[in-house]
Scaffold this motif. Structure first.
Motif, PDB file in Angstrom:
ATOM      1  N   LEU A 195      -0.229  -2.902  12.674  1.00 11.88           N
ATOM      2  CA  LEU A 195      -1.630  -3.303  12.562  1.00 11.88           C
ATOM      3  C   LEU A 195      -1.830  -4.814  12.556  1.00 11.88           C
ATOM      4  O   LEU A 195      -2.957  -5.287  12.597  1.00 11.88           O
ATOM      5  CB  LEU A 195      -2.248  -2.698  11.295  1.00 11.88           C
ATOM      6  N   GLY A 196      -0.724  -5.566  12.468  1.00 11.11           N
ATOM      7  CA  GLY A 196      -0.841  -7.018  12.548  1.00 11.11           C
ATOM      8  C   GLY A 196      -0.917  -7.740  11.221  1.00 11.11           C
ATOM      9  O   GLY A 196      -1.051  -8.960  11.182  1.00 11.11           O
ATOM     10  N   GLY A 197      -0.820  -7.022  10.107  1.00 12.62           N
ATOM     11  CA  GLY A 197      -0.861  -7.671   8.796  1.00 12.62           C
ATOM     12  C   GLY A 197      -0.410  -6.706   7.716  1.00 12.62           C
ATOM     13  O   GLY A 197      -0.345  -5.497   7.926  1.00 12.62           O
ATOM     14  N   TYR A 198      -0.083  -7.245   6.547  1.00  9.45           N
ATOM     15  CA  TYR A 198       0.397  -6.413   5.453  1.00  9.45           C
ATOM     16  C   TYR A 198      -0.745  -5.632   4.810  1.00  9.45           C
ATOM     17  O   TYR A 198      -1.844  -6.151   4.623  1.00  9.45           O
ATOM     18  CB  TYR A 198       1.092  -7.277   4.401  1.00  9.45           C
ATOM     19  N   CYS A 199      -0.466  -4.372   4.483  1.00  6.16           N
ATOM     20  CA  CYS A 199      -1.478  -3.503   3.886  1.00  6.16           C
ATOM     21  C   CYS A 199      -1.939  -4.074   2.545  1.00  6.16           C
ATOM     22  O   CYS A 199      -1.125  -4.505   1.725  1.00  6.16           O
ATOM     23  CB  CYS A 199      -0.913  -2.093   3.694  1.00  6.16           C
ATOM     24  N   MET A 200      -3.249  -4.069   2.325  1.00  6.32           N
ATOM     25  CA  MET A 200      -3.823  -4.616   1.102  1.00  6.32           C
ATOM     26  C   MET A 200      -4.613  -3.566   0.324  1.00  6.32           C
ATOM     27  O   MET A 200      -5.557  -3.901  -0.396  1.00  6.32           O
ATOM     28  CB  MET A 200      -4.731  -5.805   1.443  1.00  6.32           C
ATOM     29  N   CYS A 201      -4.246  -2.303   0.469  1.00  7.45           N
ATOM     30  CA  CYS A 201      -4.939  -1.262  -0.289  1.00  7.45           C
ATOM     31  C   CYS A 201      -4.608  -1.411  -1.779  1.00  7.45           C
ATOM     32  O   CYS A 201      -3.668  -2.122  -2.160  1.00  7.45           O
ATOM     33  CB  CYS A 201      -4.548   0.128   0.221  1.00  7.45           C
ATOM     34  N   ASP A 202      -5.384  -0.745  -2.632  1.00  3.68           N
ATOM     35  CA  ASP A 202      -5.194  -0.864  -4.081  1.00  3.68           C
ATOM     36  C   ASP A 202      -3.769  -0.508  -4.492  1.00  3.68           C
ATOM     37  O   ASP A 202      -3.153  -1.187  -5.317  1.00  3.68           O
ATOM     38  CB  ASP A 202      -6.181   0.052  -4.818  1.00  3.68           C
ATOM     39  N   ARG A 203      -3.249   0.571  -3.908  1.00  2.48           N
ATOM     40  CA  ARG A 203      -1.914   1.010  -4.298  1.00  2.48           C
ATOM     41  C   ARG A 203      -0.856  -0.030  -3.924  1.00  2.48           C
ATOM     42  O   ARG A 203       0.026  -0.338  -4.727  1.00  2.48           O
ATOM     43  CB  ARG A 203      -1.585   2.348  -3.631  1.00  2.48           C
ATOM     44  N   CYS A 204      -0.967  -0.580  -2.723  1.00  4.84           N
ATOM     45  CA  CYS A 204       0.022  -1.579  -2.292  1.00  4.84           C
ATOM     46  C   CYS A 204      -0.036  -2.824  -3.167  1.00  4.84           C
ATOM     47  O   CYS A 204       0.999  -3.368  -3.562  1.00  4.84           O
ATOM     48  CB  CYS A 204      -0.202  -1.946  -0.822  1.00  4.84           C
ATOM     49  N   ARG A 205      -1.251  -3.276  -3.472  1.00  2.00           N
ATOM     50  CA  ARG A 205      -1.368  -4.471  -4.311  1.00  2.00           C
ATOM     51  C   ARG A 205      -0.821  -4.202  -5.712  1.00  2.00           C
ATOM     52  O   ARG A 205      -0.130  -5.043  -6.290  1.00  2.00           O
ATOM     53  CB  ARG A 205      -2.826  -4.927  -4.383  1.00  2.00           C
ATOM     54  N   ARG A 206      -1.135  -3.020  -6.249  1.00  2.00           N
ATOM     55  CA  ARG A 206      -0.666  -2.689  -7.598  1.00  2.00           C
ATOM     56  C   ARG A 206       0.858  -2.586  -7.636  1.00  2.00           C
ATOM     57  O   ARG A 206       1.511  -3.174  -8.502  1.00  2.00           O
ATOM     58  CB  ARG A 206      -1.292  -1.365  -8.051  1.00  2.00           C
ATOM     59  N   GLU A 207       1.429  -1.851  -6.678  1.00  2.00           N
ATOM     60  CA  GLU A 207       2.880  -1.666  -6.680  1.00  2.00           C
ATOM     61  C   GLU A 207       3.613  -2.964  -6.361  1.00  2.00           C
ATOM     62  O   GLU A 207       4.700  -3.212  -6.886  1.00  2.00           O
ATOM     63  CB  GLU A 207       3.258  -0.563  -5.688  1.00  2.00           C
ATOM     64  N   ALA A 208       3.009  -3.791  -5.493  1.00  2.00           N
ATOM     65  CA  ALA A 208       3.626  -5.082  -5.191  1.00  2.00           C
ATOM     66  C   ALA A 208       3.649  -5.961  -6.436  1.00  2.00           C
ATOM     67  O   ALA A 208       4.634  -6.654  -6.710  1.00  2.00           O
ATOM     68  CB  ALA A 208       2.874  -5.772  -4.060  1.00  2.00           C
ATOM     69  N   LYS A 209       2.546  -5.907  -7.201  1.00  2.00           N
ATOM     70  CA  LYS A 209       2.477  -6.704  -8.429  1.00  2.00           C
ATOM     71  C   LYS A 209       3.499  -6.204  -9.444  1.00  2.00           C
ATOM     72  O   LYS A 209       4.177  -6.997 -10.109  1.00  2.00           O
ATOM     73  CB  LYS A 209       1.062  -6.612  -9.007  1.00  2.00           C
ATOM     74  N   GLU A 210       3.619  -4.875  -9.558  1.00  2.00           N
ATOM     75  CA  GLU A 210       4.605  -4.301 -10.479  1.00  2.00           C
ATOM     76  C   GLU A 210       6.022  -4.669 -10.051  1.00  2.00           C
ATOM     77  O   GLU A 210       6.878  -4.964 -10.888  1.00  2.00           O
ATOM     78  CB  GLU A 210       4.443  -2.777 -10.524  1.00  2.00           C
ATOM     79  N   GLU A 211       6.248  -4.655  -8.737  1.00  2.00           N
ATOM     80  CA  GLU A 211       7.575  -4.996  -8.222  1.00  2.00           C
ATOM     81  C   GLU A 211       7.895  -6.462  -8.484  1.00  2.00           C
ATOM     82  O   GLU A 211       9.018  -6.810  -8.862  1.00  2.00           O
ATOM     83  CB  GLU A 211       7.634  -4.694  -6.723  1.00  2.00           C
ATOM     84  N   GLU A 212       6.883  -7.320  -8.289  1.00  2.00           N
ATOM     85  CA  GLU A 212       7.081  -8.742  -8.567  1.00  2.00           C
ATOM     86  C   GLU A 212       7.392  -8.967 -10.040  1.00  2.00           C
ATOM     87  O   GLU A 212       8.268  -9.754 -10.396  1.00  2.00           O
ATOM     88  CB  GLU A 212       5.830  -9.529  -8.170  1.00  2.00           C
ATOM     89  N   ALA A 213       6.638  -8.248 -10.906  1.00  2.00           N
ATOM     90  CA  ALA A 213       6.874  -8.386 -12.344  1.00  2.00           C
ATOM     91  C   ALA A 213       8.266  -7.894 -12.712  1.00  2.00           C
ATOM     92  O   ALA A 213       8.980  -8.528 -13.504  1.00  2.00           O
ATOM     93  CB  ALA A 213       5.813  -7.610 -13.120  1.00  2.00           C
ATOM     94  N   ALA A 214       8.656  -6.749 -12.130  1.00  2.00           N
ATOM     95  CA  ALA A 214       9.985  -6.202 -12.412  1.00  2.00           C
ATOM     96  C   ALA A 214      11.075  -7.151 -11.934  1.00  2.00           C
ATOM     97  O   ALA A 214      12.076  -7.366 -12.621  1.00  2.00           O
ATOM     98  CB  ALA A 214      10.139  -4.839 -11.742  1.00  2.00           C
ATOM     99  N   ASN A 215      10.855  -7.731 -10.755  1.00  2.00           N
ATOM    100  CA  ASN A 215      11.832  -8.691 -10.241  1.00  2.00           C
ATOM    101  C   ASN A 215      11.898  -9.926 -11.124  1.00  2.00           C
ATOM    102  O   ASN A 215      12.959 -10.510 -11.336  1.00  2.00           O
ATOM    103  CB  ASN A 215      11.475  -9.092  -8.810  1.00  2.00           C
ATOM    104  N   GLY A 216      10.717 -10.316 -11.672  1.00  2.00           N
ATOM    105  CA  GLY A 216      10.691 -11.468 -12.571  1.00  2.00           C
ATOM    106  C   GLY A 216      11.454 -11.195 -13.846  1.00  2.00           C
ATOM    107  O   GLY A 216      12.230 -12.030 -14.323  1.00  2.00           O
ATOM    108  N   VAL A 217      11.249  -9.984 -14.420  1.00  2.00           N
ATOM    109  CA  VAL A 217      11.980  -9.600 -15.632  1.00  2.00           C
ATOM    110  C   VAL A 217      13.474  -9.541 -15.341  1.00  2.00           C
ATOM    111  O   VAL A 217      14.298 -10.018 -16.126  1.00  2.00           O
ATOM    112  CB  VAL A 217      11.479  -8.238 -16.151  1.00  2.00           C
TER     113      VAL A 217
END
Length: 466
Positions: free
Chosen positions: A402-424
């Motif tokens: 589609l030419g760009g990264y998906c920005m649906c609620d689920r993707c943003r939420r899981e990406a944020k959780e993944e970033e937090a987990a990676n940070g921890v």
């Protein structure tokens, strides 16, 4: 061809020129440049066979300034037409203008510095009344359905499997070209009305069916283009006026951003996103029209090359595909213009199945545990990828398709959780590294403290000889 990245075709034209003018220095230099560029793209210093040169590049994806066929997708006239069509295949749905999160350029959570989420205007599918779990939402057949199967018998209209020999219901052949067979009388009649007259007994599809496996996806798109051209000829209508393609989203960009660089050795602009090859975009469609006995010079207004590119722009963003069950190769491609109105979300409230028709029905289970079904006024959220994939893989798919990264609620939420987990994990790793370093340092201190004057260490109070 060089600017578009079609090195194999460019090299072939150089060879043709050198056959006629062996001493032409410009052609020799161009050929040498093509060979060196091919080596760079293939990441090799060894000699490369010209047959292996890359031959697919990118071109502009825009509404050309002279294209008067593109409608205002958000006008009342457009919505009225689409809703008339929806009433036939999705009576509980209505097309409306909506705002969607803009696809991201980077693999981030997709929130601007001020905390807002960028959006863009699109068409969407909404429930005009409650839809129960497992209830059918849409059932659509499209003439823009093609297949490249040469071994397994498939219906020419809907690409479903033909009945086996001896079955009570047998396939229905065309009366004039018996090699074209349909799964039912309904498909036979549908094909005759929409496209088959232009290609009857002309083996038009054969142009795209005999191809290398790596060309399978491109050739399926070429078959879709050929089907659109056949529909245009059969119905005597301009290809861009076909109702199956007219209102489809084409991911077009402004003409100004598609400007060609002035340097003769420059690559295509980064916004060029439409796949292009000399065969798929030029010779293939022209060969198909020639087999249909169409004079492309007399009908240049209907079959100019920019029209092919415009159709490809629409197909590339909306076509769905089905693979062969035995060998896993893409075998069938289709564009269902009304199904395409349901926007993508990684937590969809519907699911789909493609058999003789594209079927969309309400899910009986949601990813995030919300109540299944679709409430009146709620948007129908479809899914274009495997929603069981991890968030990074889903977003990478969206970037490629589609030419760009998906920005649906689920993707943003899981990406944020993944970033937090990676940070921890990073903090834990850092603390662990510090602890190990402290232990090593402490061990050295103890070792030094236990060191005896004569240099012989002591362990558990007992001197140890080295």
């Amino acid at each position: 061809l060089l600017l578009c990245g079609c090195l194999k075709s460019a090299h072939e034209f150089c060879e043709r020129g050198l056959e006629k003018a062996p001493g032409d220095e410009e052609l020799k230099q161009a050929q040498e440049y093509i060979v060196n560029l091919a080596k760079r793209r293939l990441k090799t210093d060894a000699a490369v066979n010209a047959e292996d040169f890359p031959d697919q590049g990118l071109v502009r994806r825009e509404v050309y300034p002279w294209n008067d066929y593109e409608p205002d997708r958000y006008s009342k006239e457009t919505l009225d037409f689409l809703n008339e069509e929806l009433a036939k295949v999705a009576p509980k749905c209505v097309a409306l203008v909506t705002e969607l999160p803009t696809l991201g350029d980077e693999l981030l959570t997709g929130v601007d510095a001020d905390g807002t989420i960028p959006t863009n205007k699109q068409l969407g599918l909404f429930a005009r009344e409650d839809i129960a779990p497992m209830e059918t939402v849409l059932l659509e057949i499209s003439a823009l359905t093609v297949n490249n199967s040469q071994v397994y018998p498939l219906c020419d209209a809907c690409s479903s499997e033909l009945p086996d020999v001896g079955d009570e219901q047998q396939g229905v052949p065309c009366e004039l070209c018996t090699e074209t067979v349909y799964c039912s009388q309904e498909c036979h009649d549908f094909a005759m009305e929409t496209y088959h007259t232009a290609v009857c007994d002309r083996d038009v599809d054969g142009i795209a069916k005999n191809s290398h496996q790596r060309e399978t996806a491109n050739m399926l798109h070429l078959l879709l283009l050929g089907r659109a051209l056949a529909m245009s000829e059969t119905q005597q209508i301009h290809p861009l006026e076909l109702k199956e393609v007219k209102y489809i989203w084409g991911d077009f960009l402004p003409t100004s951003s598609n400007a060609v660089p002035s340097s003769p050795q420059a690559g295509p602009p980064p916004v060029w996103t439409l796949p292009f090859s000399f065969r798929a975009n030029i010779t293939g469609p022209l060969d198909m029209l020639e087999k249909m006995e169409v004079d492309v010079f007399a009908d240049i207004e209907k079959y100019d090359l920019w029209i092919f590119n415009t159709l490809y722009s629409k197909f590339r963003g909306t076509a769905s595909a089905r693979v062969n069950k035995l060998d896993g190769r893409p075998e069938v491609a289709a564009v269902h213009p009304l199904w395409c109105l349901a926007n993508h979300d990684c937590d969809p409230n519907v699911q789909w199945e493609w058999g003789m028709r594209m079927k969309l029905w309400a899910r009986d289970r949601r990813i995030d545990g919300r109540a299944p079904g679709v409430l009146k006024g709620e948007e129908i959220m479809n899914h274009y990828c495997d929603i069981e994939l991890p968030v990074q893989e889903r977003r990478e798919w969206a970037k490629g398709s589609l030419g760009g990264y998906c920005m649906c609620d689920r993707c943003r939420r899981e990406a944020k959780e993944e970033e937090a987990a990676n940070g921890v994990a990073a903090v834990v790793s850092m603390v662990s590294d510090m602890s190990i370093a402290n232990e090593i340092s402490r061990a050295h201190e103890l070792s030094a403290a236990n060191e005896q004057p004569n240099g012989v260490p002591e362990v558990n109070g007992i001197r140890q000889a080295s």
